[in-house]
Design a protein around this motif. Structure first.
Motif, PDB file in Angstrom:
ATOM      1  N   UNK A   1       0.825  -1.213   0.000  1.00 39.29           N
ATOM      2  CA  UNK A   1       0.000   0.000   0.000  1.00 39.29           C
ATOM      3  C   UNK A   1       0.856   1.258   0.000  1.00 39.29           C
ATOM      4  N   UNK A   2       2.034   1.184   0.615  1.00 41.33           N
ATOM      5  CA  UNK A   2       2.932   2.329   0.652  1.00 41.33           C
ATOM      6  C   UNK A   2       3.762   2.504  -0.599  1.00 41.33           C
ATOM      7  N   UNK A   3       3.579   1.595  -1.572  1.00 42.18           N
ATOM      8  CA  UNK A   3       4.331   1.719  -2.822  1.00 42.18           C
ATOM      9  C   UNK A   3       5.791   1.321  -2.690  1.00 42.18           C
ATOM     10  N   UNK A   4       6.112   0.502  -1.685  1.00 39.78           N
ATOM     11  CA  UNK A   4       7.502   0.101  -1.448  1.00 39.78           C
ATOM     12  C   UNK A   4       7.812  -1.221  -2.147  1.00 39.78           C
ATOM     13  N   UNK A   5       6.857  -2.131  -2.112  1.00 36.86           N
ATOM     14  CA  UNK A   5       7.039  -3.416  -2.791  1.00 36.86           C
ATOM     15  C   UNK A   5       5.798  -3.704  -3.620  1.00 36.86           C
ATOM     16  N   UNK A   6       5.889  -4.678  -4.505  1.00 34.41           N
ATOM     17  CA  UNK A   6       4.719  -5.132  -5.253  1.00 34.41           C
ATOM     18  C   UNK A   6       4.703  -6.650  -5.299  1.00 34.41           C
ATOM     19  N   UNK A   7       3.482  -7.193  -5.327  1.00 32.78           N
ATOM     20  CA  UNK A   7       3.335  -8.643  -5.419  1.00 32.78           C
ATOM     21  C   UNK A   7       3.000  -8.990  -6.864  1.00 32.78           C
ATOM     22  N   UNK A   8       3.811  -9.825  -7.478  1.00 32.28           N
ATOM     23  CA  UNK A   8       3.593 -10.260  -8.854  1.00 32.28           C
ATOM     24  C   UNK A   8       2.959 -11.643  -8.822  1.00 32.28           C
ATOM     25  N   UNK A   9       1.782 -11.753  -9.425  1.00 30.75           N
ATOM     26  CA  UNK A   9       1.003 -12.988  -9.358  1.00 30.75           C
ATOM     27  C   UNK A   9       1.819 -14.164  -9.890  1.00 30.75           C
ATOM     28  N   UNK A  10       1.918 -15.195  -9.066  1.00 30.27           N
ATOM     29  CA  UNK A  10       2.627 -16.396  -9.463  1.00 30.27           C
ATOM     30  C   UNK A  10       4.140 -16.292  -9.436  1.00 30.27           C
ATOM     31  N   UNK A  11       4.666 -15.149  -8.977  1.00 24.72           N
ATOM     32  CA  UNK A  11       6.120 -14.955  -9.038  1.00 24.72           C
ATOM     33  C   UNK A  11       6.718 -14.516  -7.711  1.00 24.72           C
ATOM     34  N   UNK A  12       5.957 -13.910  -6.824  1.00 19.52           N
ATOM     35  CA  UNK A  12       6.505 -13.485  -5.542  1.00 19.52           C
ATOM     36  C   UNK A  12       6.440 -11.977  -5.355  1.00 19.52           C
ATOM     37  N   UNK A  13       7.145 -11.488  -4.341  1.00 14.32           N
ATOM     38  CA  UNK A  13       7.132 -10.082  -3.961  1.00 14.32           C
ATOM     39  C   UNK A  13       8.478  -9.445  -4.278  1.00 14.32           C
ATOM     40  N   UNK A  14       8.410  -8.234  -4.873  1.00 13.15           N
ATOM     41  CA  UNK A  14       9.625  -7.548  -5.316  1.00 13.15           C
ATOM     42  C   UNK A  14       9.644  -6.125  -4.763  1.00 13.15           C
ATOM     43  N   UNK A  15      10.845  -5.638  -4.437  1.00 15.04           N
ATOM     44  CA  UNK A  15      11.029  -4.245  -4.036  1.00 15.04           C
ATOM     45  C   UNK A  15      10.930  -3.380  -5.283  1.00 15.04           C
ATOM     46  N   UNK A  16      10.164  -2.297  -5.190  1.00 16.62           N
ATOM     47  CA  UNK A  16      10.028  -1.366  -6.314  1.00 16.62           C
ATOM     48  C   UNK A  16      11.219  -0.405  -6.336  1.00 16.62           C
ATOM     49  N   UNK A  17      11.611   0.067  -7.524  1.00 16.88           N
ATOM     50  CA  UNK A  17      12.693   1.068  -7.586  1.00 16.88           C
ATOM     51  C   UNK A  17      12.324   2.308  -6.783  1.00 16.88           C
ATOM     52  N   UNK A  18      13.287   2.841  -6.068  1.00 15.99           N
ATOM     53  CA  UNK A  18      13.074   4.048  -5.275  1.00 15.99           C
ATOM     54  C   UNK A  18      13.599   5.257  -6.025  1.00 15.99           C
ATOM     55  N   UNK A  19      13.131   6.474  -5.655  1.00 16.45           N
ATOM     56  CA  UNK A  19      13.655   7.685  -6.314  1.00 16.45           C
ATOM     57  C   UNK A  19      15.173   7.739  -6.240  1.00 16.45           C
ATOM     58  N   UNK A  20      15.772   8.221  -7.316  1.00 15.10           N
ATOM     59  CA  UNK A  20      17.234   8.303  -7.336  1.00 15.10           C
ATOM     60  C   UNK A  20      17.733   9.480  -6.516  1.00 15.10           C
ATOM     61  N   UNK A  21      16.843  10.436  -6.208  1.00 13.23           N
ATOM     62  CA  UNK A  21      17.223  11.572  -5.369  1.00 13.23           C
ATOM     63  C   UNK A  21      16.003  12.034  -4.603  1.00 13.23           C
ATOM     64  N   UNK A  22      16.175  12.748  -3.492  1.00 10.75           N
ATOM     65  CA  UNK A  22      15.027  13.217  -2.715  1.00 10.75           C
ATOM     66  C   UNK A  22      14.127  14.156  -3.495  1.00 10.75           C
ATOM     67  N   UNK A  23      14.640  14.779  -4.545  1.00 12.40           N
ATOM     68  CA  UNK A  23      13.857  15.766  -5.286  1.00 12.40           C
ATOM     69  C   UNK A  23      13.199  15.192  -6.529  1.00 12.40           C
ATOM     70  N   UNK A  24      13.230  13.870  -6.708  1.00 16.23           N
ATOM     71  CA  UNK A  24      12.588  13.293  -7.879  1.00 16.23           C
ATOM     72  C   UNK A  24      11.087  13.598  -7.842  1.00 16.23           C
ATOM     73  N   UNK A  25      10.532  13.930  -9.000  1.00 10.52           N
ATOM     74  CA  UNK A  25       9.155  14.413  -9.066  1.00 10.52           C
ATOM     75  C   UNK A  25       8.153  13.257  -9.032  1.00 10.52           C
ATOM     76  N   UNK A  26       7.693  12.919  -7.856  1.00  9.19           N
ATOM     77  CA  UNK A  26       6.617  11.950  -7.712  1.00  9.19           C
ATOM     78  C   UNK A  26       5.876  12.238  -6.413  1.00  9.19           C
TER      79      UNK A  26
END
Length: 360
Positions: free
Chosen positions: A60-85
């Protein structure tokens, strides 16, 4: 001496903190599968349901994602604190304001070249999502409805520069807020109805105890002499997370005739739609026998029958101000800017008409 030990946080939160710390330390890295829930449960000496709950909060926090049939993966994080998201945090309640805000946010973020992630949570889950946003420094705009409870506020207080609340004032707690000018809004509607010739102006509200709702009720009471009569205040008593239209319908069905109101202010469009149906069943159709106005200008109000006269709260400007406030507060060195106010405007439609013979 008080030797009482401090209470331990719930197991799922301990697991969450462990996993979040491991992600921050690079133990678990983006695009590499994390250990299974069962394996983690065995390693941490907890049950699988506890690990699953911790994963749910990380997802829910957008830190990891669950891929059906494959497991849980860490999502890429911003490369800098000022990345626009940014995150736009809405409640689980499927209201028209939520849908409109989501669409506006996507379009405004596209214009600004900002990645926008729409999130939803109920009161029970919101605090844990905000905990993720604080831990991983994610700027977030929050619709400040009744799902924002004390625990969620405590999380925001840890890093107020990361948050802006829309439609609720939390600036007194040090949390940046963007709100409509509710004093001006109620005054605009009352002045308009008086100009139309109405004196017995009733008020229909959720009875939620929300601070902004309390301000609106107080202003109505101060501006309308007839408001001293308790029957002119119609309390729909809408439970948290429920749709207001049904509760407004039954409230108006029971109380409109005894109130003697010739005009009614509904504090949102969903309440107004319930009032429309109830008034018609009572033989008091809008606008022929009852003037009806709404604090709001959502799609449901614009396409109601008849279309509702109401306040345009200028949601696009709320979002523009919120995004600008987030950006500026990331750059400020000495504490966040705390408050911006957006002015509403009156939109006149067919739910009111000037009928002097209705004046009591």
């Amino acid at each position: 001496m008080d030797n009482t030990a401090a209470p331990q946080p719930p197991k799922y939160r301990q697991v969450f903190d462990y996993l979040a710390g491991a992600i921050e330390a690079g133990v678990f890295v983006p695009d590499r599968r994390m250990p299974s829930e069962r394996r983690l449960a065995e390693e941490l000496a907890v049950n699988v349901a506890t690990v699953r709950r911790a994963f749910r909060d990380l997802i829910a926090g957008g830190i990891v994602e669950k891929r059906v049939g494959d497991g849980t993966y860490v999502l890429p994080r911003p490369v800098s604190p000022n990345e626009n998201r940014i995150n736009l945090m809405l409640s689980n309640y499927e209201g028209d304001t939520q849908h409109e805000l989501a669409g506006l946010a996507v379009r405004e973020c596209e214009r600004l070249h900002i990645a926008c992630r729409i999130c939803c949570a109920g009161k029970a889950d919101l605090a844990m999502q905000l905990r993720s946003f604080v831990r991983f420094r994610q700027p977030t705009v929050i619709l400040g409805d009744t799902s924002v409870g004390a625990e969620a506020i405590r999380e925001m207080e840890k890093a107020p520069e990361l948050f802006v609340v829309i439609a609720n004032r939390l600036d007194h707690l040090g949390i940046p807020s963007v709100v409509g000018n509710d004093c001006a809004g109620i005054n605009i509607l009352i002045d308009f109805l008086r100009e139309q010739g109405y004196a017995r102006i009733g008020l229909l509200h959720n009875n939620s105890g929300h601070p902004i709702e309390n301000i609106q009720i107080a202003l109505w009471r101060s501006r309308c002499p007839a408001a001293q009569e308790p029957e002119l205040e119609l309390r729909a008593n809408v439970p948290v997370g429920e749709h207001p239209a049904e509760y407004a319908y039954y409230c108006v069905l029971r109380h409109l005739r005894p109130s003697g109101a010739t005009a009614l202010i509904a504090l949102n469009d969903e309440l107004a739609v319930g009032a429309l149906t109830a008034a018609a069943e009572l033989g008091l159709p809008v606008p022929e026998k009852l003037a009806l106005v709404s604090v709001g200008d959502t799609v449901v109000g614009r396409f109601a029958n008849p279309p509702l006269t109401g306040l345009n709260p200028n949601l696009p400007e709320h979002l523009r101000q919120a995004l600008d406030l987030l950006r500026r507060n990331q750059e400020r060195r000495f504490g966040p800017e705390l408050l911006r106010i957006v002015e509403p405007t009156l939109v006149e439609r067919r739910s009111t008409v000037k009928f002097p013979e209705l004046v009591h």
